[in-house]
Design an enzyme around this catalytic site. Structure first.
Site, PDB file in Angstrom:
ATOM      1  N   ASN A  62      40.861  62.081  88.550  1.00 26.92           N
ATOM      2  CA  ASN A  62      39.404  62.090  88.457  1.00 26.92           C
ATOM      3  C   ASN A  62      38.945  61.472  87.146  1.00 26.92           C
ATOM      4  O   ASN A  62      39.585  61.594  86.112  1.00 26.92           O
ATOM      5  CB  ASN A  62      38.826  63.497  88.668  1.00 26.92           C
ATOM      6  N   GLU A  75      41.172  61.501  94.512  1.00 27.47           N
ATOM      7  CA  GLU A  75      41.569  61.035  95.837  1.00 27.47           C
ATOM      8  C   GLU A  75      41.002  59.651  96.135  1.00 27.47           C
ATOM      9  O   GLU A  75      41.711  58.778  96.648  1.00 27.47           O
ATOM     10  CB  GLU A  75      41.086  62.027  96.918  1.00 27.47           C
ATOM     11  N   CYS A 115      35.324  62.809  99.493  1.00 28.76           N
ATOM     12  CA  CYS A 115      36.715  62.348  99.597  1.00 28.76           C
ATOM     13  C   CYS A 115      37.239  62.496 101.021  1.00 28.76           C
ATOM     14  O   CYS A 115      37.941  61.615 101.526  1.00 28.76           O
ATOM     15  CB  CYS A 115      37.599  63.104  98.620  1.00 28.76           C
TER      16      CYS A 115
END
Length: 163
Positions: A62, A75, A115
């Site tokens: 992230n 992700e 995501c």
């Protein structure tokens, strides 16, 4: 009126040794990627590792921003990088690992809604399931056989066309 239950089976592993060697390595890659996350605002670091059908592994973590909507989840960093670097190569599995500077994450953290939608786009495009391995900093490992399992009634391109 008719009611219908939508659910899925989830495999829960208490020990990493119960996973295949490839799954163990992928989870380890996600944990390593997590350490380089840029999360100065939430202090919640997430790492992702994507295993492609050609055997390549692509990582992501992230990346936060003081303007919160400008950040990106691990992700999506990983799958978008995989799509850019290896276009057309199907995704087999995504391992996701999360930790916090403020507390011990002992429960697997699933992908956020954005995501899930991004991953299912790849699953729909490649017409094969993308399995998920989820783990916190410690504790059990969850395995889902398909992103479709955790995103029932997903939006798809079929809604954008009348054919």
């Amino acid at each position: 009126m008719k009611k219908q239950h939508i659910g899925f089976e989830l495999s829960i592993y208490e020990n990493e040794e119960d996973l295949s060697r490839n799954e163990q390595k992928l989870l380890s890659d996600a944990e390593k990627a997590r350490e380089n996350a840029y999360a100065p605002y939430s202090n919640f670091k997430v790492g992702a590792a994507v295993l492609l059908e050609n055997g390549e592994t692509v990582i992501g973590n992230n990346q936060e921003n003081s303007s919160y909507p400008s950040g990106l989840c691990a992700e999506r960093v990983a799958i978008f990088q995989a799509g850019a670097k290896y276009p057309g190569i199907p995704i087999k599995t995504i391992a996701i690992s999360a930790t916090s500077k403020d507390y011990v994450v002992d429960t697997p953290a699933g992908p956020c809604g954005n995501c899930r939608q991004s991953i299912i786009e790849y699953e729909q495009k490649q017409k094969t399931p993308v399995s998920l391995l989820l783990r916190g900093q410690i504790g059990p490992i969850y395995k889902c056989d398909s992103v479709a399992d955790i995103l029932p009634l997903a939006f798809s391109s079929s809604f954008l066309s009348d054919s």
